[in-house]
Write a protein that holds these residues in place. Structure first.
Motif, PDB file in Angstrom:
ATOM      1  N   LEU A   1     -48.659 123.915 -65.657  1.00 31.38           N
ATOM      2  CA  LEU A   1     -48.924 125.110 -66.456  1.00 31.38           C
ATOM      3  C   LEU A   1     -48.715 124.754 -67.927  1.00 31.38           C
ATOM      4  O   LEU A   1     -47.660 124.254 -68.302  1.00 31.38           O
ATOM      5  N   ILE A   2     -49.721 125.021 -68.741  1.00 32.66           N
ATOM      6  CA  ILE A   2     -49.610 124.799 -70.181  1.00 32.66           C
ATOM      7  C   ILE A   2     -49.500 126.146 -70.870  1.00 32.66           C
ATOM      8  O   ILE A   2     -50.381 126.999 -70.734  1.00 32.66           O
TER       9      ILE A   2
ATOM     10  N   VAL B   1     -46.199 126.604 -59.941  1.00 33.64           N
ATOM     11  CA  VAL B   1     -46.388 125.318 -60.604  1.00 33.64           C
ATOM     12  C   VAL B   1     -45.154 124.428 -60.500  1.00 33.64           C
ATOM     13  O   VAL B   1     -44.057 124.890 -60.182  1.00 33.64           O
ATOM     14  N   ASP B   2     -45.370 123.145 -60.777  1.00 33.99           N
ATOM     15  CA  ASP B   2     -44.291 122.161 -60.734  1.00 33.99           C
ATOM     16  C   ASP B   2     -43.898 121.677 -62.125  1.00 33.99           C
ATOM     17  O   ASP B   2     -42.774 121.214 -62.326  1.00 33.99           O
ATOM     18  N   ILE B   3     -44.828 121.788 -63.062  1.00 35.88           N
ATOM     19  CA  ILE B   3     -44.609 121.277 -64.415  1.00 35.88           C
ATOM     20  C   ILE B   3     -45.044 122.325 -65.422  1.00 35.88           C
ATOM     21  O   ILE B   3     -46.129 122.906 -65.298  1.00 35.88           O
ATOM     22  N   VAL B   4     -44.212 122.578 -66.440  1.00 37.30           N
ATOM     23  CA  VAL B   4     -44.540 123.511 -67.507  1.00 37.30           C
ATOM     24  C   VAL B   4     -44.477 122.756 -68.844  1.00 37.30           C
ATOM     25  O   VAL B   4     -43.467 122.113 -69.140  1.00 37.30           O
ATOM     26  N   ILE B   5     -45.537 122.869 -69.619  1.00 39.45           N
ATOM     27  CA  ILE B   5     -45.575 122.263 -70.962  1.00 39.45           C
ATOM     28  C   ILE B   5     -45.811 123.401 -71.947  1.00 39.45           C
ATOM     29  O   ILE B   5     -46.805 124.116 -71.849  1.00 39.45           O
TER      30      ILE B   5
ATOM     31  N   ASN C   1     -60.817 120.598 -65.304  1.00 37.59           N
ATOM     32  CA  ASN C   1     -61.218 121.369 -64.125  1.00 37.59           C
ATOM     33  C   ASN C   1     -60.145 122.384 -63.745  1.00 37.59           C
ATOM     34  O   ASN C   1     -59.873 122.618 -62.560  1.00 37.59           O
ATOM     35  N   GLY C   2     -59.514 122.980 -64.771  1.00 35.56           N
ATOM     36  CA  GLY C   2     -58.427 123.927 -64.533  1.00 35.56           C
ATOM     37  C   GLY C   2     -58.874 125.367 -64.665  1.00 35.56           C
ATOM     38  O   GLY C   2     -60.058 125.664 -64.740  1.00 35.56           O
ATOM     39  N   ARG C   3     -57.885 126.253 -64.713  1.00 39.04           N
ATOM     40  CA  ARG C   3     -58.188 127.681 -64.882  1.00 39.04           C
ATOM     41  C   ARG C   3     -57.427 128.223 -66.079  1.00 39.04           C
ATOM     42  O   ARG C   3     -56.366 127.713 -66.443  1.00 39.04           O
TER      43      ARG C   3
ATOM     44  N   ALA D   1     -52.499 128.685 -70.277  1.00 46.19           N
ATOM     45  CA  ALA D   1     -52.200 130.062 -70.704  1.00 46.19           C
ATOM     46  C   ALA D   1     -52.101 130.089 -72.224  1.00 46.19           C
ATOM     47  O   ALA D   1     -51.316 129.339 -72.812  1.00 46.19           O
ATOM     48  N   ASN D   2     -52.876 130.948 -72.849  1.00 49.47           N
ATOM     49  CA  ASN D   2     -52.885 130.991 -74.307  1.00 49.47           C
ATOM     50  C   ASN D   2     -53.139 132.409 -74.786  1.00 49.47           C
ATOM     51  O   ASN D   2     -53.737 133.228 -74.074  1.00 49.47           O
ATOM     52  N   ARG D   3     -52.683 132.718 -76.003  1.00 51.64           N
ATOM     53  CA  ARG D   3     -52.919 134.051 -76.558  1.00 51.64           C
ATOM     54  C   ARG D   3     -54.406 134.299 -76.733  1.00 51.64           C
ATOM     55  O   ARG D   3     -54.892 135.409 -76.518  1.00 51.64           O
ATOM     56  N   THR D   4     -55.148 133.270 -77.132  1.00 48.54           N
ATOM     57  CA  THR D   4     -56.605 133.376 -77.247  1.00 48.54           C
ATOM     58  C   THR D   4     -57.231 132.802 -75.988  1.00 48.54           C
ATOM     59  O   THR D   4     -57.176 131.588 -75.747  1.00 48.54           O
ATOM     60  N   LEU D   5     -57.817 133.639 -75.193  1.00 47.58           N
ATOM     61  CA  LEU D   5     -58.337 133.212 -73.896  1.00 47.58           C
ATOM     62  C   LEU D   5     -59.459 132.188 -74.048  1.00 47.58           C
ATOM     63  O   LEU D   5     -59.572 131.261 -73.238  1.00 47.58           O
TER      64      LEU D   5
END
Length: 466
Positions: A186-187, A243-247, A227-229, A212-216
């Motif tokens: 998860l970013i 998720v397993d990893i958060v950045i 190839n993510g969402r 995940a971002n403020r600006t979609l």
């Protein structure tokens, strides 16, 4: 002749100075031609990158060459020399050779051991060769430097230790998970650092990426690369249990993720370990999150510590490459010494061939009844005698040429075999051809022909990347 390296780099000049010396790729051919036309310049190579502009040159004399090179820079970049002279460094002969090998192998880079510079040096050399700006010296030297750099990276571990925040993140993740296969990332935020980190995680087997971002729109752009969402920040936080990893690198003023939110997600994930990297300054993740069992939280200072420790490992490996460079410089020196003996050997071979031919013609006139087979056998056997007689003297002068008094040995060899006339004729013919060529061809044609012929002299201009 002499080799020089002239330039400015990230150590000697700030970015606001370096950017004034950038050369666009499409402008390099013209720059090479103008540099090649500079007084005393025999060969040249220009390598231009964001971190340095360097000029490697072989010149026919050292006196005034620094002045000529600065004049070229002043004219090409349209910058008064008083504005850049203090940022320049000039290396001569062995020090210039050492610098070239260090740059090509990544030892002089901002990140020690990086390999991008190797490709840039190779491209710069090939371009200069294509436009006839290189000759005998640089055709040998740059190929030697490129080959050695490849060997250095293959035979040492200088490129293996993590030396950037993104690489360090991967290194930390390996300590926790061992491998990243079937792991979800998860970013939070979609900045450059987050992108680089997830790129390395993805390359190491991460199974799925959520951005995940403020600006979609920006989230969708980054997610598509892996190839993510994509989703909103809140949407991403609601998926923590998956998720397993958060950045995280959002640029927010306060914490994006607090202890309570992570505690709730850990209940849903039944305390499966989660790896969190907070790259943001100020921080996105509440430091207290790190106290939650099975939550491994690291901030940018933790990553930079790994970067520095691994840089130290690279520095140790660099000493091995320094030893390789010393051997390469000595090999190039020995090769240069053999250049002086080649014309003498050629003159001896030409003289012996002419004597053999004249003798055969005289012999066949005196023995007119010889058939074609007999004449062929005699010609072959006498030619073998000549070659055997020349073999040891040629081998010996090659050995003597690389010794301390090599020039004196070559001169004595020339006198013993009375080769002065052949040498003078060869030099006169070369001058005649060069003069005729200069009068009948364009500058670009002259440069290209010098390249294919392999000019015996060299001067190089290299703009180096950091």
């Amino acid at each position: 002749m002499h080799i020089l390296a002239v330039g400015l780099n990230y150590r000697t000049a700030p970015v606001e100075v370096r950017e004034r010396f950038a050369i666009a790729e499409q402008a390099l051919p013209e720059a090479l031609q103008q540099l090649k036309a500079t007084k005393s310049v025999l060969e040249c190579v220009i390598v231009a990158t964001c971190n340095r502009t360097e000029i490697y040159v072989v010149v026919d004399r050292l006196h005034m060459c620094g002045h000529f090179i600065r004049s070229f820079m002043e004219k090409w970049f349209q910058i008064p020399r008083q504005e850049f002279t203090n940022y320049l460094y000039i290396y001569e002969d062995d020090r210039a050779l050492e610098h070239l090998f260090q740059v090509t192998s990544g030892l002089d880079s901002m990140v020690i051991g990086e390999t991008q510079i190797l490709g840039q040096m190779k491209d710069a050399f090939l371009l200069a060769q294509e436009y006839g700006a290189t000759g005998t010296w640089f055709n040998m030297l740059f190929k030697q430097a490129i080959t050695m750099a490849k060997r250095a990276h293959a035979e040492t571990t200088i490129g293996e230790a993590a030396v950037s925040v993104s690489y360090a993140a991967v290194e930390l993740g390996k300590r926790i998970f061992g491998q990243f296969s079937k792991k979800k990332v998860l970013i939070l935020g979609a900045g450059k650092m987050s992108e680089l980190t997830v790129k390395h995680l993805y390359a190491n087997g991460a199974d799925e990426v959520i951005v995940a971002n403020r600006t979609l729109t920006r989230a969708e752009q980054l997610a598509s690369k892996f190839n993510g969402r994509a989703c909103s920040i809140q949407g991403g936080i609601s998926l923590l249990h998956e998720v397993d990893i958060v950045i995280s690198s959002t640029g927010a003023d306060g914490f994006v993720l607090d202890v309570k939110q992570v505690q709730e997600s850990m209940k849903k994930r039944k305390n499966r370990p989660i790896f969190m990297i907070d790259i943001a300054v100020p921080r996105d993740l509440d430091p207290a999150i790190g106290s939650i069992p099975n939550v491994f939280l690291y901030d940018i200072d933790d990553l930079e510590g790994i970067v520095e420790s691994n840089l130290e490992l690279r520095r140790k490996e660099a000493t091995k490459i320094d030893a390789m460079i010393a051997k390469e410089i000595e090999a190039f020196r020995q090769w240069l010494k053999t250049l002086g003996v080649s014309p003498v050997i050629y003159a001896l071979q030409q003289k012996s061939a002419q004597i053999h031919q004249d003798t055969m013609e005289s012999l066949f006139k005196k023995l007119p009844d010889l058939d074609e087979r007999q004449a062929k056998v005699i010609r072959k056997l006498t030619k073998s005698i000549v070659n055997q007689m020349l073999h040891d003297p040629i081998l010996r002068i090659k050995e003597m040429a690389v010794e301390k008094n090599g020039d004196e040995a070559i001169e004595m060899f020339t006198q013993i075999f009375a080769l002065e006339e052949q040498m003078e004729k060869a030099e006169a013919e070369e001058q005649r051809q060069n003069k005729a060529h200069e009068q009948t061809s364009s500058p670009e044609m002259r440069m290209n022909e010098r390249s294919s012929a392999g000019s015996k002299s060299g001067f190089a201009w290299a703009t180096v990347t950091k």
